[in-house]
Scaffold this active site. Structure first.
Site, PDB file in Angstrom:
ATOM      1  N   GLU A 327       0.844  -1.194   0.000  1.00  0.00           N
ATOM      2  CA  GLU A 327       0.000   0.000   0.000  1.00  0.00           C
ATOM      3  C   GLU A 327       0.879   1.243   0.000  1.00  0.00           C
ATOM      4  O   GLU A 327       1.755   1.385   0.868  1.00  0.00           O
ATOM      5  CB  GLU A 327      -0.903   0.039   1.232  1.00  0.00           C
ATOM      6  CG  GLU A 327      -1.941  -1.051   1.279  1.00  0.00           C
ATOM      7  CD  GLU A 327      -2.909  -0.872   2.438  1.00  0.00           C
ATOM      8  OE1 GLU A 327      -4.106  -1.123   2.244  1.00  0.00           O
ATOM      9  OE2 GLU A 327      -2.475  -0.477   3.544  1.00  0.00           O
ATOM     10  N   CYS A 328       0.677   2.115  -0.950  1.00  0.00           N
ATOM     11  CA  CYS A 328       1.357   3.408  -1.047  1.00  0.00           C
ATOM     12  C   CYS A 328       2.870   3.240  -0.916  1.00  0.00           C
ATOM     13  O   CYS A 328       3.518   2.811  -1.851  1.00  0.00           O
ATOM     14  CB  CYS A 328       0.788   4.387  -0.015  1.00  0.00           C
ATOM     15  SG  CYS A 328       1.129   6.120  -0.411  1.00  0.00           S
ATOM     16  N   GLY A 329       3.467   3.566   0.208  1.00  0.00           N
ATOM     17  CA  GLY A 329       4.910   3.420   0.354  1.00  0.00           C
ATOM     18  C   GLY A 329       5.376   2.004   0.122  1.00  0.00           C
ATOM     19  O   GLY A 329       6.436   1.771  -0.488  1.00  0.00           O
ATOM     20  N   MET A 332       5.382   1.435  -3.587  1.00  0.00           N
ATOM     21  CA  MET A 332       6.536   2.064  -4.235  1.00  0.00           C
ATOM     22  C   MET A 332       7.811   1.255  -4.014  1.00  0.00           C
ATOM     23  O   MET A 332       8.643   1.125  -4.913  1.00  0.00           O
ATOM     24  CB  MET A 332       6.709   3.490  -3.712  1.00  0.00           C
ATOM     25  CG  MET A 332       5.634   4.446  -4.180  1.00  0.00           C
ATOM     26  SD  MET A 332       5.916   6.167  -3.682  1.00  0.00           S
ATOM     27  CE  MET A 332       5.087   6.176  -2.101  1.00  0.00           C
ATOM     28  N   THR A 432      -1.338  -0.841  -4.447  1.00  0.00           N
ATOM     29  CA  THR A 432      -2.173   0.325  -4.722  1.00  0.00           C
ATOM     30  C   THR A 432      -1.579   1.538  -4.030  1.00  0.00           C
ATOM     31  O   THR A 432      -0.819   1.414  -3.071  1.00  0.00           O
ATOM     32  CB  THR A 432      -3.612   0.137  -4.190  1.00  0.00           C
ATOM     33  OG1 THR A 432      -3.567   0.113  -2.742  1.00  0.00           O
ATOM     34  CG2 THR A 432      -4.237  -1.146  -4.695  1.00  0.00           C
TER      35      THR A 432
END
Length: 441
Positions: A327-329, A332, A432
């Protein structure tokens, strides 16, 4: 028995809600009062501060993402406490334009739903009697929301306080406290909000100072007496399907954002959470059947993550046969690379071909609805999820298969689809930019 409660709110962000909230929690705890904290809205930083100050796990309550049954179930965490304190997000009535599950995400929704009177924090710098007009507007805007009183913040002098109190008397609003200007009790911030509680090495001192500050300037007895909304029993918590039976969870300063109600729900369903630290170059536990990379600040630790060869290889090996979700970080860090604020590219795990950059920041903020194209850990294909996105990364490439059709709270399609990649050994990588809150009702 669920105790009575109060909602700590304000006309806007940056007014002093968190200072008052933490000071109250710490002061009441020092007095031997058991307080259950909650956070209204999707903020994932404040609950950790609440927990540090109160000694009890804090949970998010969100009227846009959560239905009433889930909110009522989460209120059950207050069983055994003597008082509930909820901290609002943004301004009291601030929410999205189109209502969601049982409201538009405003703190006023939760206050009305639970019957908690509002303690309004007012920044009175630069005004005096005129502040009363603001208080009066908040008192009357929603008939289903009760104003317990106000706490004046950033008071310049005793004379200034007297003038503001005169105005409040004219409109019949009770003053519960007056906090003088004092910069040393303000919390340090960075681009996503407050510096995380786990990074505050002097947290006990910060809380002790906040407690002393609030106790000296707020009528805590009057504030407690204003609490309302207690009930005899609570609704059973809504069942949350865990992503696996044994969950390897990335958790450290780079990966700290996961909603407390999800972790509690996973454990309540019988799942075992196995934390590991990518920053310490640890790999996911090989006995786990799923790996979950929480959000956080990988951009601040990109060099360390790039050098964490055990973590990166271990994650790639894990994903060959089992699912990995970020999720997010976390998403990435699963990608090919992150460009930091100085323009330097750092190699990431490479499970996905995602490339992100912080060299030219752009804020992405808001609620998200996702219709999954394929299943992810804990949710089948075509599941409808609700969550929240908040980051400053610019996407350079997101070339893998789209994970979902994603829209914002106004049903406008969002370009960031999330990503999916499957491997020959039966594993998959997915991610995501939004943080999951709940499955759509």
């Amino acid at each position: 028995m669920i105790p009575p409660g109060l909602m700590i709110s304000a006309p806007a962000s940056g007014t002093g809600k968190t200072t008052l909230m933490l000071g109250l929690l710490a002061a009441l705890r020092a007095q031997g009062v058991t307080v259950q904290p909650f956070k209204s809205g999707p903020d994932y930083i404040d609950p950790a501060f609440h927990t540090a100050a109160s000694g009890r796990a804090s949970f998010n309550l969100d009227s846009w993402s959560m239905n009433r049954a889930r909110i009522d179930g989460l209120i059950g965490n207050a069983e055994g406490a003597e008082l509930i304190l909820g901290e609002g997000s943004m301004g009291l009535f601030d929410g999205v334009a189109i209502p969601g599950a049982c409201g538009n995400g405003a703190s006023a929704d939760i206050a009305a739903m639970m019957g908690w009177p509002v303690v309004l924090v007012l920044d009175v710098s630069g005004a005096a009697q005129s502040v009363a007009a603001t208080a009066l507007g908040f008192k009357t805007m929603r008939p289903d929301v009760t104003l317990a009183g106000v706490v004046l913040n950033r008071v310049a002098s005793p004379r200034h306080e007297t003038l503001v109190r005169v105005g409040m008397e004219q409109v019949g609003v009770k003053v519960l406290g007056a906090l003088p200007r004092r910069k040393e009790v303000e919390m340090p911030e960075r681009h996503l909000g407050l510096v995380q509680a786990g990074e505050q090495e002097n947290m006990p001192q910060i809380l002790a100072e906040a407690a002393a500050f609030v106790a000296a300037h707020v009528d805590i007895d009057a504030l407690r007496a204003a609490a309302m909304g207690g009930v005899e029993s609570h609704v059973a918590p809504a069942i949350i399907t865990p992503p696996g039976q044994r969950i390897a969870l990335a958790q450290d300063r780079a990966f700290a954002f996961v909603y407390p109600h999800l972790l509690a729900g996973w454990r309540a369903a019988g799942a075992e959470v196995l934390p590991f630290s990518p920053l310490a170059d640890e790999k996911p536990d090989d006995s786990a059947d799923v790996c979950w990379l929480a959000g956080g600040y990988p951009e601040l630790h990109a060099g360390t993550l790039a050098a964490a060869t055990v973590f990166r290889k271990g994650l790639r090996d894990f994903a060959q046969t089992r699912p990995v979700h970020g999720e997010c970080g976390g998403y990435m860090a699963m990608g090919a690379g992150i460009v930091d604020a100085d323009g330097v590219r750092h190699e990431m795990a490479g499970l996905l071909r995602l490339e992100t950059s912080f060299a030219k920041r752009k804020m992405h903020l808001g609620y998200r609805k996702a219709d999954l194209n394929v299943g992810i850990p804990g949710y089948d294909a075509k599941a409808r999820l609700r969550g929240h996105e908040f980051h400053y990364a610019s996407i350079l490439e997101e070339p893998d298969a789209p994970l979902a059709h994603i829209t914002d709270s106004n049903d406008v399609t969002v370009a960031e689809t999330g990503s999916l990649r499957r491997f020959e050994g039966g594993g998959q990588a997915s991610g995501t930019f939004f943080h999951l809150i709940a499955e759509a009702p």
